[in-house]
Enzyme design. Structure first.
Site, short mmCIF file in Angstrom:
data_model
loop_
_atom_site.label_atom_id
_atom_site.label_comp_id
_atom_site.label_asym_id
_atom_site.label_seq_id
_atom_site.Cartn_x
_atom_site.Cartn_y
_atom_site.Cartn_z
N LYS A 420 -3.83 33.21 66.92
CA LYS A 420 -2.76 32.84 66.00
C LYS A 420 -2.58 31.33 66.05
O LYS A 420 -2.46 30.74 67.13
CB LYS A 420 -1.46 33.53 66.40
N TRP A 521 3.38 38.64 61.14
CA TRP A 521 4.80 38.83 60.80
C TRP A 521 5.71 37.75 61.38
O TRP A 521 6.84 38.01 61.76
CB TRP A 521 5.27 40.24 61.22
N HIS A 522 5.19 36.55 61.44
CA HIS A 522 5.99 35.42 61.95
C HIS A 522 6.28 34.42 60.84
O HIS A 522 6.30 33.22 61.08
CB HIS A 522 5.26 34.73 63.11
N TYR A 523 6.48 34.90 59.64
CA TYR A 523 6.75 33.99 58.53
C TYR A 523 8.14 33.37 58.71
O TYR A 523 9.05 33.95 59.28
CB TYR A 523 6.63 34.72 57.19
N HIS A 524 8.27 32.18 58.23
CA HIS A 524 9.51 31.43 58.45
C HIS A 524 9.68 30.38 57.36
O HIS A 524 8.75 30.12 56.59
CB HIS A 524 9.51 30.80 59.84
#
Length: 524
Positions: A420, A521-524
């Site tokens: 990642k 799923w670490h969108y920001h």
């Protein structure tokens, strides 16, 4: 047979204890149905309290990873209304157990805990739609923020460190390290991702084992359980309460948020307001997608975008919806000769080159899972390869699901090693497609548009190649250069996104990164 029987007995005891926990106490009906006595359906809301009656000190929109602990904390001294568009995780078998991780995440039914969206980049993603938010559908890995991040965002470091403990005490466990995770740990150390920091919550360079919100029997804890710390006399939680817009009073120099309009599970609208005290607030805590979406629907955002959808402009703010970003992730599928124990992320290598190395393994699913809908975002090797690329669209995948609802277990003989990109520099934007809050907005992340992100991905994939060749994975497979190239090709062929693939170009790691980009799923 003895081991299977033991696991079944352990599961039965766990479920009985769970039922006992939520059916004891003064209000058995509410505890058994919702988990806590202050949680109720949105259609039970009494409008007079929100319009001309008693108002709230705080209204929190979104009962997720941030909203639940925030509500619990504020309720110690203030009246709080927490509005959550989804249901509760209590009694939801898909959410409650690690074995159903993929089932919950790929369930596209209207009442599922996750709402799938596809970014304009062609990458599958999910938004949580349940009390407890992302902690109900994620991989369960727990770590603290880095000291450098706390300093950069100007938080009070002492207060932050004090605040961790009550969360960790309630929902964080020490994982029982799975064999696949041990192999990753030893391989990372062998390849120079040092020092070994052991089991720790601290975010530090090297290899470590982090916390988990899964118990050893696989039962998941979520942020919804942090509501146990709330003052029940001061808190109301409404589930299936979908906020449609924030109401503003437009007087003086600045508009002031005074209330929210939400619909209940029957589609009926309600108004809830805050009192007129100067310190009282409406707090928007609806995630990286839901928060800007609701601001735009409420009239806060770029004037040109709002006017196109006939939304009355409350405040012209060009930055709402800008700067959207997601940590790009690329995984290499490692096939094995026999099934391996299921594990989600437990071990992580935090490298100084700006990538994290993690791994998952195996497959699990209860026979009584609520919805068996695999395939939309699950990385099944070989799925849809025979479908022409131009037809490999959302509708085609849904059709595939109907024909083949349960994939063969052999498709999951093995695991994934993934990298990642940390703190990506590539950014995109979010725009409304319509004024229906239930629909996903258009989201663009522009993966790898910044050359630094692409280079870090290449460095991460090279490290994964070394790890897959290490002696610690030889118990699972014999791995040479040809095997690694075959694994790369298999990973390219997997249905991880809707992007064109180049299966004969795996020697170009830049192309591999672009072809196989997915989300964590670490969108920001």
């Amino acid at each position: 047979m003895a081991s299977v029987g033991g696991a079944a007995l352990e599961l039965l005891v766990s479920i009985l204890l769970w039922i006992r926990t939520f059916t004891s106490g003064p209000d058995k009906e509410n505890y058994s149905k919702y988990g806590y006595p202050f949680i109720r359906e949105a259609n039970s809301f009494s409008s007079p309290r929100g319009s001309g009656g008693v108002a709230y000190d705080y209204i929190i929109i979104g009962g997720g990873t941030a909203g639940c602990p925030l509500a619990a904390t504020l309720s110690q001294n203030f009246s709080v209304l927490l509005l959550e568009r989804g249901g509760t995780p209590f009694g939801n078998v898909n959410v409650s157990f690690m074995q159903n991780f993929l089932v919950s995440l790929t369930d596209t039914s209207p009442n599922s805990a996750s709402q799938v969206f596809i970014s304009s980049d062609g990458v599958f993603n999910s938004r949580a739609r349940i009390l407890g938010g992302g902690t109900c559908i994620n991989g369960g890995f727990y770590t603290r923020a880095s000291s450098s991040y706390i300093k950069r965002v100007r938080w009070d470091a002492k207060l932050v460190n004090e605040s961790y403990h009550w969360i960790e005490k309630q929902i964080v466990q020490r994982p029982k390290l799975a064999p696949w995770q041990k192999a990753l740990r030893d391989s990372l150390l062998e390849n120079g991702v040092t020092p070994y920091n052991g089991y720790t919550f601290d975010h530090v360079y090297g290899t470590k084992v982090g916390g988990t919100i899964f118990e050893r029997n696989g039962r998941r804890h979520t942020a919804a359980e942090l509501l146990a710390s709330a003052n029940p006399e001061k808190l109301e939680v409404l589930i299936h309460a979908t906020v449609q817009k924030i109401v503003f009073e437009i007087k003086g120099k600045k508009p002031r948020a005074t209330g929210v309009i939400f619909k209940d599970e029957n589609g009926m609208q309600h108004l809830a307001v805050i009192s007129k005290q100067s310190r009282n607030e409406i707090i928007l805590s609806s995630g990286a997608i839901g928060s800007p979406q609701l601001l735009l629907l409420s009239g806060i955002g770029p004037k040109s975008q709002l006017e196109k959808l006939n939304i009355s402009v409350v405040l012209d703010n060009e930055f709402v919806g800008k700067g959207m970003s997601d940590n790009p992730t690329n995984a290499i599928y490692v096939p094995t000769s026999q099934p391996v124990e299921q594990s989600l992320i437990q071990t992580v290598g935090i490298t100084k080159m700006g990538v994290y190395i993690e791994a998952t393994s195996g497959f699990g699913q209860f026979t009584d899972s609520i919805n068996w809908n695999h395939g939309l975002v699950a990385a099944e090797i070989g799925q849809l390869i025979t479908t022409p690329l131009k037809n490999r669209k959302y509708e085609a995948i849904q059709s595939y699901n109907k024909r083949k609802r349960n994939p063969p277990h052999e498709a999951f003989m093995g695991g994934f090693i993934l990298e990642k990109v940390a703190s990506p520099l590539s950014t995109g934007h979010l725009n409304l497609l319509n004024t229906n809050v239930d629909d996903n907005p258009s989201v663009t992340f522009n993966y790898f548009s910044h050359p630094s992100d692409l280079q870090r991905c290449v460095d991460g994939v090279r490290l994964i190649e070394k790890i897959s060749r290490s002696k610690h994975f030889k118990n699972y497979m014999e791995c040479d250069s040809k095997t690694v190239e075959r694994m790369l090709n298999m990973s390219v062929q997997a249905n991880v996104n809707l992007l064109p693939t180049h299966t004969n170009d795996t020697k170009s790691l830049e192309q591999f990164c672009k072809d196989t980009v997915s989300t964590i799923w670490h969108y920001h």
